[in-house]
Write an enzyme that holds these catalytic residues in place. Structure first.
Site, PDB file in Angstrom:
ATOM      1  N   CYS A   1      18.963  47.021  50.371  1.00  0.00           N
ATOM      2  CA  CYS A   1      19.805  47.408  51.503  1.00  0.00           C
ATOM      3  C   CYS A   1      19.281  46.811  52.805  1.00  0.00           C
ATOM      4  O   CYS A   1      20.065  46.371  53.661  1.00  0.00           O
ATOM      5  CB  CYS A   1      19.863  48.931  51.638  1.00  0.00           C
ATOM      6  SG  CYS A   1      20.576  49.760  50.214  1.00  0.00           S
ATOM      7  N   THR A   2      17.976  46.792  52.980  1.00  0.00           N
ATOM      8  CA  THR A   2      17.393  46.243  54.206  1.00  0.00           C
ATOM      9  C   THR A   2      17.785  44.773  54.366  1.00  0.00           C
ATOM     10  O   THR A   2      18.181  44.324  55.445  1.00  0.00           O
ATOM     11  CB  THR A   2      15.857  46.403  54.183  1.00  0.00           C
ATOM     12  OG1 THR A   2      15.562  47.796  54.075  1.00  0.00           O
ATOM     13  CG2 THR A   2      15.207  45.830  55.431  1.00  0.00           C
TER      14      THR A   2
END
Ligand code: BEZ
Length: 216
Positions: A49-50
């Site tokens: 996600c980052t």
């Protein structure tokens, strides 16, 4: 509320009000006349996600240039998102200039069917909804938690959809900006062909006709 919204292409994107990292928004009002990309991710402070939110931020100007607003969502809180944004900016060479919805109540997740319990319990999976200026859903994508999405692909589809809407063309497999486009088989009237495709066209089969990229 059911998590199986089962939204289809052509449906009106459900409207909602939500808290985001950039304040409260009413989704349809926030979109205005723009195209929109609403995309969910499973969880803050997680590796894939980052990278995804950083990649979306690095493409922010590309989305803006073609009239597209982007909005991320997960079931974490706005406070959590704000803390995580510092990590994204630190590690991903990106400025997070688009909002993230804090969907702790799962209102947006349920409206859009973003939770697929057999894949990821009660978290949002990686969904993408491309929404046009009439608020119609034009593309849906769903990826599992383990696979980061290609934002180049999302931009490519937006470019293709905008080409189709403006110039009455379709686009072939792996199409990229500048490549020949396809003339829909339904268009047969010679006058319409001449008017719509002033650069001419090539007939490969009666149902397979190409024309140079009309935008170039
Ligand atoms: C990730 O972003 O790396 C991730 C998030 C939730 C579940 C699995 C992976």
């Amino acid at each position: 509320m059911s998590t199986e919204a089962n939204l289809r292409l052509g449906d009106i994107a459900p409207d909602f009000a939500a808290d985001t990292t950039q304040g409260k928004i009413e989704f349809h009002k926030w979109l205005g006349d723009s195209w929109g990309v609403l995309f969910s991710h499973p969880k803050d402070f997680t590796p894939v996600c980052t990278t995804e939110l950083g990649e979306a931020a690095r493409h922010s100007a590309d989305f803006r240039k073609i009239g597209v607003k982007i909005l991320a969502v997960s079931v974490d809180s706005v406070d959590s998102h704000k803390k995580w944004i510092a990590d994204i900016e630190e590690t991903q060479n990106a400025k997070m200039d688009y909002p993230i919805v804090g969907d702790e109540t799962r209102t947006v997740a349920n409206l859009y069917g973003m939770i697929h319990p057999k894949s990821l319990d009660s978290l949002t999976v990686r969904t993408v909804f491309v929404i046009d200026p009439k608020k119609k859903i034009r593309l849906t994508m769903t990826y599992p938690a383990s696979t980061g999405r290609s934002f180049d692909e999302i931009l490519r589809v937006l470019d293709a959809l905008q080409r189709s809407d403006k110039y009455a063309v379709a686009t072939p497999a792996n199409w990229q900006d500048g490549d020949p486009c396809i003339i829909p088989p339904a268009i047969q009237d010679p006058e319409v062909l001449k008017k719509n495709y002033p650069k001419g066209y090539t007939v490969i089969k009666p149902y397979l006709r190409t024309t140079p990229d009309p935008k170039r």
